[in-house]
Design an enzyme around this catalytic site. Sequence first.
Site: not given
Ligand SMILES: Nc1ncnc2c1ncn2[C@@H]1O[C@H](COP(=O)(O)OP(=O)(O)OP(=O)(O)O)[C@@H](O)[C@H]1O
Length: 418
Positions: A142, A181, A189, A217, A223, A237, A247, A250, A261
């Site tokens: 990212k 997303y 958010f 993962r 996350t 991360r 973070n 992805h 994706e």
């Molecule tokens: N509470 C939050 N506040 C702000 N941003 C968030 C929050 N939770 C998730 N995100 C953002 O949205 C992305 C997607 O969230 P998800 O819950 O799918 O997490 P993930 O599966 O660990 O991450 P990714 O999909 O990026 O691999 C996160 O990687 C992060 O950048």
Amino acid sequence: MALKNCRLLSGFILGALAALIWPYISPTVNDLTAPPKDQDSSCQDADSLPEWRFLVSRVPFTDGDDQPALQLVFNVGNSMAKVVQSDSQVVVSAKEAVGALDVYEGATLTFTDQTYTVGAAADTRTAAAVACYRQSTFVMIKPDAMQRAGEVISRIEEIATLRIADMRLVALQPSMARLFYAEHSQRTFFEDLVSYVTSGPILAMRLVGPDAIKVWREALGPTDSNEARRSAPGSVRALFGTDKQRNAAHGSDSREAAGRELAFFFKDTVDGICSTSEPLTELSCLVLPHVLKDRALGSLWRSLHQHHDCTPARAELVRLNYIDAWRYATATLLPRTPPTPQQMDEMQSLLSGPAVSLHLKSSRPEETRSEFLHRFKDIIGPRNPAKARKAAVESIRANFGQTNTTSGVLCPWYDWLI
Ligand SMILES: Nc1ncnc2c1ncn2[C@@H]1O[C@H](COP(=O)(O)OP(=O)(O)OP(=O)(O)O)[C@@H](O)[C@H]1O
């Protein structure tokens, strides 16, 4: 008609020359290990499957080069593969040894005088085996971690069972980010997340390997980067991210997500992502296959950034075909004469696996293009890595080159003209 004859004739001549010199340059194989085993019990059937069959297409010599339906038959026991005509099972190519981890959908393999693109599994049993041993996952570095992209790539390269099978440096447009997303569209958010992932270039990658989704993962960590520093301190991360949102990287969380994706980023035509490249200010180079095989791409990327004040503005994983390799090796656009033995070595090096096409731009704010061009010789170093180690110790060739033909990078216009 005359044009078609001319194409046919040139195709024939190139083919004949290629067949003539192929025995001298056919790839040596150094990766004959059996595919690593997946823990999943559904993979037991795959274990007993002696041959994997894939649909395969020939990379044409000429535009009008028609081709029959072909299959790649890969013998799992001895890592030998051949191409057959699917309907009649007529053998098209002799058996060739290939790296056990190099056979997957999207891979390119060069046999005799032909380059082939591997397609989907040709039967259900192969599809099941591929699901066990060749899982693909989508990875995105990212915007917040792009300054340290080299280090993140090195983390990937440290995982021996994963292979970088595609790569593309792009800028996400807001429309694409919203689509990517979409599952979070109702979260508070969401708009912040869209702004964040569109705030700068991202590096999209496909990783292939057994259990790739889970393996990546785990390497990513939780996350929230703060939580990652507590519970998984060595994770990506924890090391490169800041908080819950910023973070660093992805990874797909399921097979379905990975398929969706990967299609977003690696289809031939993709809406909503654009190139980060500005060709007039950039210089191009090819990172040679041996660097990827040695798992040193991340460290080369880091060196460009940290020691040479330059940044990749475009990066794409490419698989050269035979004619491209010939052009690079002979330094001519229309190769007319057979390559010399040294050029054959060069072709062998170029065809031995995927390479990365990089466009580099200076990260010194005031530097003009001509100043960057002038500095480029110290960044890249002399063609001969042994000389580079004396004349330009910090240069890419001094640090990543081995021999004249495995010199780390090839920068055609620079090497030929300067
Ligand atoms: N509470 C939050 N506040 C702000 N941003 C968030 C929050 N939770 C998730 N995100 C953002 O949205 C992305 C997607 O969230 P998800 O819950 O799918 O997490 P993930 O599966 O660990 O991450 P990714 O999909 O990026 O691999 C996160 O990687 C992060 O950048």
